[in-house]
Design a protein around this motif. Structure first.
Motif, PDB file in Angstrom:
ATOM      1  N   PHE A 111      36.660  37.657  51.024  1.00 31.85           N
ATOM      2  CA  PHE A 111      37.749  38.546  51.402  1.00 31.85           C
ATOM      3  C   PHE A 111      37.451  39.893  50.764  1.00 31.85           C
ATOM      4  CE2 PHE A 111      39.583  34.260  51.357  1.00 31.85           C
ATOM      5  CZ  PHE A 111      40.104  34.206  52.656  1.00 31.85           C
ATOM      6  N   PRO A 112      38.152  40.961  51.166  1.00 34.79           N
ATOM      7  CA  PRO A 112      37.849  42.279  50.587  1.00 34.79           C
ATOM      8  C   PRO A 112      37.857  42.261  49.058  1.00 34.79           C
ATOM      9  CG  PRO A 112      39.336  42.525  52.449  1.00 34.79           C
ATOM     10  CD  PRO A 112      39.174  41.044  52.224  1.00 34.79           C
ATOM     11  N   GLY A 113      36.693  42.490  48.475  1.00 33.70           N
ATOM     12  CA  GLY A 113      36.575  42.549  47.019  1.00 33.70           C
ATOM     13  C   GLY A 113      36.471  41.204  46.328  1.00 33.70           C
ATOM     14  N   VAL A 114      36.488  40.105  47.085  1.00 39.83           N
ATOM     15  CA  VAL A 114      36.507  38.771  46.471  1.00 39.83           C
ATOM     16  C   VAL A 114      35.572  37.831  47.220  1.00 39.83           C
ATOM     17  CG1 VAL A 114      37.926  36.773  45.878  1.00 39.83           C
ATOM     18  CG2 VAL A 114      38.914  39.045  45.763  1.00 39.83           C
ATOM     19  N   SER A 145      45.675  40.985  29.854  1.00 44.25           N
ATOM     20  CA  SER A 145      46.109  40.018  28.835  1.00 44.25           C
ATOM     21  C   SER A 145      46.545  38.696  29.449  1.00 44.25           C
ATOM     22  CB  SER A 145      47.238  40.599  27.986  1.00 44.25           C
ATOM     23  OG  SER A 145      48.404  40.799  28.770  1.00 44.25           O
ATOM     24  N   LEU A 146      47.077  38.746  30.675  1.00 48.44           N
ATOM     25  CA  LEU A 146      47.504  37.524  31.356  1.00 48.44           C
ATOM     26  C   LEU A 146      46.371  36.899  32.177  1.00 48.44           C
ATOM     27  CD1 LEU A 146      51.025  38.678  32.617  1.00 48.44           C
ATOM     28  CD2 LEU A 146      50.543  37.149  30.707  1.00 48.44           C
ATOM     29  N   ARG A 147      45.236  37.566  32.239  1.00 44.82           N
ATOM     30  CA  ARG A 147      44.066  37.102  33.003  1.00 44.82           C
ATOM     31  C   ARG A 147      44.426  36.862  34.475  1.00 44.82           C
ATOM     32  NH1 ARG A 147      41.263  32.126  30.560  1.00 44.82           N
ATOM     33  NH2 ARG A 147      39.708  32.663  32.140  1.00 44.82           N
ATOM     34  N   VAL A 148      45.085  37.854  35.059  1.00 45.02           N
ATOM     35  CA  VAL A 148      45.387  37.791  36.489  1.00 45.02           C
ATOM     36  C   VAL A 148      44.110  38.127  37.253  1.00 45.02           C
ATOM     37  CG1 VAL A 148      46.806  38.678  38.368  1.00 45.02           C
ATOM     38  CG2 VAL A 148      47.773  38.488  36.066  1.00 45.02           C
ATOM     39  N   LYS A 149      43.593  37.161  37.993  1.00 46.27           N
ATOM     40  CA  LYS A 149      42.339  37.367  38.713  1.00 46.27           C
ATOM     41  C   LYS A 149      42.606  38.108  40.018  1.00 46.27           C
ATOM     42  CE  LYS A 149      40.125  33.209  36.841  1.00 46.27           C
ATOM     43  NZ  LYS A 149      39.560  31.884  37.161  1.00 46.27           N
ATOM     44  N   THR A 150      42.232  39.380  40.043  1.00 47.81           N
ATOM     45  CA  THR A 150      42.380  40.212  41.232  1.00 47.81           C
ATOM     46  C   THR A 150      41.378  41.357  41.131  1.00 47.81           C
ATOM     47  OG1 THR A 150      43.884  41.658  42.487  1.00 47.81           O
ATOM     48  CG2 THR A 150      44.255  41.508  40.113  1.00 47.81           C
ATOM     49  N   PRO A 151      40.789  41.799  42.244  1.00 42.65           N
ATOM     50  CA  PRO A 151      39.841  42.906  42.177  1.00 42.65           C
ATOM     51  C   PRO A 151      40.465  44.174  41.604  1.00 42.65           C
ATOM     52  CG  PRO A 151      39.756  41.836  44.320  1.00 42.65           C
ATOM     53  CD  PRO A 151      40.923  41.256  43.600  1.00 42.65           C
ATOM     54  N   SER A 152      41.757  44.386  41.881  1.00 38.41           N
ATOM     55  CA  SER A 152      42.462  45.549  41.354  1.00 38.41           C
ATOM     56  C   SER A 152      43.959  45.331  41.506  1.00 38.41           C
ATOM     57  CB  SER A 152      42.057  46.822  42.117  1.00 38.41           C
ATOM     58  OG  SER A 152      42.723  46.881  43.363  1.00 38.41           O
ATOM     59  N   LEU A 153      44.735  46.224  40.905  1.00 44.83           N
ATOM     60  CA  LEU A 153      46.189  46.150  41.036  1.00 44.83           C
ATOM     61  C   LEU A 153      46.648  46.499  42.445  1.00 44.83           C
ATOM     62  CD1 LEU A 153      47.336  47.817  37.685  1.00 44.83           C
ATOM     63  CD2 LEU A 153      47.532  45.409  38.308  1.00 44.83           C
ATOM     64  N   TYR A 154      45.741  46.999  43.272  1.00 50.04           N
ATOM     65  CA  TYR A 154      46.113  47.402  44.633  1.00 50.04           C
ATOM     66  C   TYR A 154      45.833  46.310  45.671  1.00 50.04           C
ATOM     67  CZ  TYR A 154      46.566  51.826  42.276  1.00 50.04           C
ATOM     68  OH  TYR A 154      46.948  52.811  41.401  1.00 50.04           O
ATOM     69  N   LEU A 199      46.292  36.578  46.503  1.00 51.53           N
ATOM     70  CA  LEU A 199      45.983  35.928  45.226  1.00 51.53           C
ATOM     71  C   LEU A 199      46.324  34.445  45.291  1.00 51.53           C
ATOM     72  CD1 LEU A 199      45.865  38.912  44.321  1.00 51.53           C
ATOM     73  CD2 LEU A 199      47.058  38.232  42.220  1.00 51.53           C
ATOM     74  N   SER A 200      45.708  33.657  44.432  1.00 51.58           N
ATOM     75  CA  SER A 200      46.058  32.237  44.333  1.00 51.58           C
ATOM     76  C   SER A 200      47.456  32.102  43.747  1.00 51.58           C
ATOM     77  CB  SER A 200      45.056  31.514  43.428  1.00 51.58           C
ATOM     78  OG  SER A 200      45.191  31.969  42.092  1.00 51.58           O
ATOM     79  N   GLY A 201      48.035  30.913  43.892  1.00 50.30           N
ATOM     80  CA  GLY A 201      49.385  30.676  43.404  1.00 50.30           C
ATOM     81  C   GLY A 201      49.542  30.937  41.918  1.00 50.30           C
ATOM     82  N   GLY A 202      48.558  30.500  41.125  1.00 50.06           N
ATOM     83  CA  GLY A 202      48.643  30.684  39.690  1.00 50.06           C
ATOM     84  C   GLY A 202      48.577  32.147  39.294  1.00 50.06           C
TER      85      GLY A 202
END
Length: 512
Positions: A32-35, A400-409, A415-418
């Protein structure tokens, strides 16, 4: 690829003669875009078995299942059904090839009947070409009798509990009489009794030679019903082993790539003054006479069976529904909370139990989902939002929360459920709450992310935040809470201190 990863990814698939697999997916890649969601993964399902697909959120489990169910198309790789290569352009293609899926997010139409939901697109017609409702209801009753489901086919879905809607989804999937049944978190919203019921249905399907791909974050379930277990990590295939060759610790290590030495990092901290004082709170026809005090640094658990009233108490405190009686005090001052905005202003935050229905703005980016509750606190002198500052704070929390995402945008729906759940926790941390109410905070979250969230909860308590934790998972209630209130049928039936917390004690009060 490292030597360690090469060793881990070597195939240890249980041996089966050529052509004996119901389903084979090989070399599946999807981006997917960036992932890169999937990097050449595989899965092989034997007839008459349950194959558990395990991994942390973002490992790629649901993405592969959506490819097999025809929702997504792979960038590379191939799928075979009973040895025949297939190309699945749509869910209808998958159904026609004998593949049905129960999704993690329920896909029912609320303003129609149970029967209409189960047979949508396959309704029996009368001689005039209209839907034969008598036959429709008869077929549904016959299906429910076979599955021992006690629901009225003529009832509208909107009136059902989440648990009963899940049972309707299960019945719908079984109604296709598919050879391959994919179950994505089928027990996330049902009671222990209903889980036993589901397992009985699965046993019957296995006896018919069906194959079940089962995704769950509940370890107990895996070792209760799985024959084979495949592990994914960060979009990569790690290994497949017979369930009999693994235990909980070995499986966790394969999933997260490290050992989790302390699942519940609960520490005893000095309790501070009373922050929240709830006195005889009632909501007509739902619960009554709920009273408790909550101190800074304390983690207060709310336990009980589904329908006990735990969530309803939290929603009423937070102003989502009006109270019919009682009083609420924050830091000794009585407050009138008639809306969530007033609750936020009073220093309260609520992580709701259903992130999709009442937490996320799915079509918006991660940044906007995280910042939305705290924007009034980031206004400049001219009344404009200091966007750079709020973006920097969101980025700190993302890391700090280790949110796996290419960026905040990135759109949060991708994103996955977790990771969606962790972004929501970040939203409420930005408001700097005095009281943080967590309703099922680890529902649908993998074991690694759970350990991170438990650590975060402990750190927040150590910083003096007063925390209410509502959970259906006994282990986390016992492992994390200083004190637990148990509810049954809208009433608090007892209070247990930390040294009194046992599963037996909680269940005794919950079924009073």
């Amino acid at each position: 690829m490292s030597a360690v990863l090469k060793d881990q990814t070597s195939s240890t698939m249980p041996r089966a003669a050529a052509g004996t697999y119901l389903l084979e997916a090989e070399g599946i890649m999807k981006g997917f875009p960036g992932v890169i969601a999937l990097a050449g993964v595989q899965l092989k399902l034997r007839p008459g078995t349950v194959h558990a697909l395990m991994g942390e959120n973002g490992a790629g489990k649901s993405t592969l299942m959506k490819i097999i169910a025809g929702i997504y198309q792979p960038d590379e790789g191939q799928i075979r059904v009973k040895g025949e290569r297939v190309v699945l352009h749509s869910p209808l293609d998958a159904l026609q090839k004998g593949i049905a899926m129960i999704h993690q997010e329920l896909n029912l139409v609320p303003f129609t009947t149970i029967a209409e939901n189960i047979w949508i697109g396959r309704e029996p017609l009368n001689k005039l070409g209209f839907v034969d409702h008598a036959e429709l209801f008869r077929r549904t009753r016959e299906l429910f009798d076979r599955l021992h489901i006690d629901l009225d086919p003529e009832e509208q879905v909107q009136h059902l509990s989440i648990a009963n809607r899940q049972m309707v989804e299960i019945a719908k999937a079984v109604s296709y009489d598919s050879d391959v049944l994919i179950m994505d978190e089928p027990t996330s919203a049902i009671t222990e009794k209903e889980v036993e019921h589901l397992f009985a249905i699965i046993a019957d399907l296995k006896a018919q030679g069906k194959g079940i791909v089962y995704i769950t974050h509940k370890m107990v379930e895996v070792f209760n019903i799985a024959d084979d277990i495949s592990v994914f990590r960060d979009g990569h295939y790690i290994t497949t082993k017979p369930a009999s060759e693994l235990d909980r610790d070995k499986l966790i290590t394969l999933m997260v790539g490290r050992e989790l030495t302390q699942m519940f990092p609960k520490t005893t901290v000095p309790l501070r003054d009373v922050v929240l004082d709830v006195r005889s709170l009632s909501r007509q026809g739902v619960f009554s006479g709920v009273s408790f005090q909550l101190r800074g640094g304390e983690i207060l658990g709310f336990a009980g069976l589904m329908g006990a009233g735990r969530t309803e108490v939290a929603e009423t405190i937070y102003g989502m529904y009006p109270a019919s009686g009682g009083e609420i005090y924050v830091n000794g001052k009585r407050v009138e909370i008639k809306s969530p905005r007033q609750a936020i202003d009073a220093g309260l935050a609520l992580l709701t139990e259903d992130r999709k229905a009442s937490g996320l703005f799915l079509v918006l980016p991660v940044l906007e989902n995280m910042e939305i509750a705290s924007l009034p606190g980031f206004l400049g002198r001219l009344g404009f939002v200091r966007q750079r500052t709020v973006s920097e704070e969101c980025e700190k929390l993302r890391q700090s929360l280790r949110v796996k995402t290419p960026s905040l945008y990135q759109i949060i729906e991708n994103l996955s459920g977790g990771n969606q759940q962790k972004a929501l926790i970040g939203r409420w941390l930005l408001t700097k709450p005095k009281v943080l109410i967590l309703d099922e905070p680890t529902r649908g979250i993998d074991v690694g992310a759970k350990a991170e969230i438990y650590k975060l909860i402990s750190e927040l308590a150590a910083d003096g935040v007063a925390i209410i934790m509502i959970s259906s998972e006994m282990a986390e209630i016992i492992g994390m809470c200083d004190r637990v209130l148990v509810m049954h049928d809208g009433h608090v039936t007892g209070e247990l201190k930390r040294d009194e917390l046992t599963q037996e004690a909680i269940l005794h009060l919950a079924s009073d």
